[in-house]
Design an enzyme around this catalytic site. Sequence first.
Site, PDB file in Angstrom:
ATOM      1  CG  ASP A  99      -1.913   1.086   1.283  1.00  0.00           C
ATOM      2  OD1 ASP A  99      -1.777   2.044   0.485  1.00  0.00           O
ATOM      3  OD2 ASP A  99      -2.840   1.019   2.110  1.00  0.00           O
ATOM      4  CE  LYS A 164     -10.618   2.770 -12.014  1.00  0.00           C
ATOM      5  NZ  LYS A 164     -10.832   1.313 -12.156  1.00  0.00           N
TER       6      LYS A 164
END
Length: 209
Positions: A99, A164
Amino acid sequence: MTGKKRSASSSRWLQEHFSDKYVQQAQKKGLRSRAWFKLDEIQQSDKIFKPGMTIVDLGAAPGGWSQYAVTQIGNSGRIIACDLLPMDPIVGVDFLQGDFRDELVLKALLERVGDSKVQVVMSDMAPNMCGTPAVDIPRAMYLVELALEMSRDVLAPGGSFVVKVFQGEGFDEYLREIRSLFTKVKVRKPDSSRARSREVYIVATGRKP
């Protein structure tokens, strides 16, 4: 009752997914995901990639975008990819699982970039959606803000940013922020993006010095 609704919804999604022509084409061509086609459409219209480029790919798994990009940048190019989920190896892609909101993972990612001049930062990241826009949109906006921050850190002047974004609260402000940082900004809705999806792709080129 809730379980039945969830089951019916899942069944509809699976039916739609496997009947999708882009999913079928991806399976036939041996592609990682239908996302390959979205990036191909963006490349056809915006000419983002060139041989020899260095690219950072955020939210890379299962590898559709990296798989496409390596065909455009050739053996002299390089992709540094990162995702929470595992990803099968792709020749020419340096993959880091973790992450990147975690300080240690971010440090490892930046070490991989090193002194390279990054020409493209691309992000197909999305949170796990619960179906409630009031919850989903802020989560998604948080991720795209992080992607933009990464582009600020590593992108060379003149470089490009492809991200996106889910339309909703905060979208207009985010678009304005990107326009202040790049000379040309387009919002694309590829044919391979499902019509009912809120997703669009911001393609920003010419990062200002």
